[in-house]
Design a protein around this motif. Structure first.
Motif, mmCIF file in Angstrom:
data_model
loop_
_atom_site.group_PDB
_atom_site.id
_atom_site.type_symbol
_atom_site.label_atom_id
_atom_site.label_comp_id
_atom_site.label_asym_id
_atom_site.label_seq_id
_atom_site.Cartn_x
_atom_site.Cartn_y
_atom_site.Cartn_z
ATOM 1 N N LYS A 1 7.269 8.426 27.624
ATOM 2 C CA LYS A 1 7.036 7.298 26.731
ATOM 3 C C LYS A 1 6.444 7.817 25.434
ATOM 4 O O LYS A 1 5.689 8.771 25.420
ATOM 5 N N HIS B 1 5.637 0.937 19.884
ATOM 6 C CA HIS B 1 6.445 -0.222 20.249
ATOM 7 C C HIS B 1 7.476 -0.433 19.156
ATOM 8 O O HIS B 1 7.178 -0.212 17.976
ATOM 9 N N ARG B 2 8.667 -0.837 19.547
ATOM 10 C CA ARG B 2 9.739 -1.070 18.576
ATOM 11 C C ARG B 2 10.183 -2.516 18.629
ATOM 12 O O ARG B 2 10.266 -3.130 19.689
ATOM 13 N N HIS B 3 10.509 -3.012 17.460
ATOM 14 C CA HIS B 3 11.025 -4.372 17.266
ATOM 15 C C HIS B 3 12.406 -4.179 16.646
ATOM 16 O O HIS B 3 12.517 -3.729 15.499
ATOM 17 N N LEU C 1 15.036 -7.529 20.271
ATOM 18 C CA LEU C 1 14.621 -6.772 21.443
ATOM 19 C C LEU C 1 13.383 -5.959 21.091
ATOM 20 O O LEU C 1 13.409 -5.148 20.162
ATOM 21 N N ASP C 2 12.287 -6.225 21.804
ATOM 22 C CA ASP C 2 11.058 -5.458 21.639
ATOM 23 C C ASP C 2 10.923 -4.542 22.852
ATOM 24 O O ASP C 2 11.133 -4.980 23.986
ATOM 25 N N TYR C 3 10.561 -3.272 22.608
ATOM 26 C CA TYR C 3 10.487 -2.332 23.719
ATOM 27 C C TYR C 3 9.585 -1.152 23.401
ATOM 28 O O TYR C 3 9.247 -0.899 22.246
#
Length: 114
Positions: free
Chosen positions: A10, A15-17, A103-105
């Motif tokens: 990780k 965090h990605r948006h 999509l947030d991940y």
């Protein structure tokens, strides 16, 4: 031939948006894009921002643009979503699109950049 082992990890708190968008006809796209650039450039909790357009072919399923905002951590994403400037921009953005996926991940690094 030597076999290399893939090690995934990780990305330390990032965090990605990610937003896929298909814009409506007859909108002022340079204004929409410029306002997003201006918004993210003012927010200290945004680590990076990139965007691009779909390449030729049918794999994009009609989506024309992709936007990726990387945050240092989960709190940055939460701050972004709640930020008054983002909320005001999001209203304009949603009105300008015909179709949208968000999509947030948390990214997992499978291959380090060279």
């Amino acid at each position: 031939m030597r076999e290399e082992r893939v090690v995934e990890r990780k990305m330390e708190g990032e965090h990605r948006h990610t937003v896929l968008a298909k814009f409506k006809e007859n909108i002022d796209l340079p204004v929409i894009l410029g306002e997003l650039q201006e918004l993210v450039s003012k927010l200290d909790f945004v680590k990076s921002y990139e965007w691009g357009t779909a390449q030729e072919g049918k794999r994009h399923q009609g989506f024309t643009h992709v936007f990726v905002i990387t945050f240092f951590d989960a709190n940055g994403l939460k701050e972004y979503v709640a930020h008054p400037a983002h909320r005001a921009y999001a209203i304009k953005f949603v009105e300008a699109v015909e179709n949208l996926i968000i999509l947030d991940y948390v990214p997992i690094l499978a291959k380090s950049p060279a």
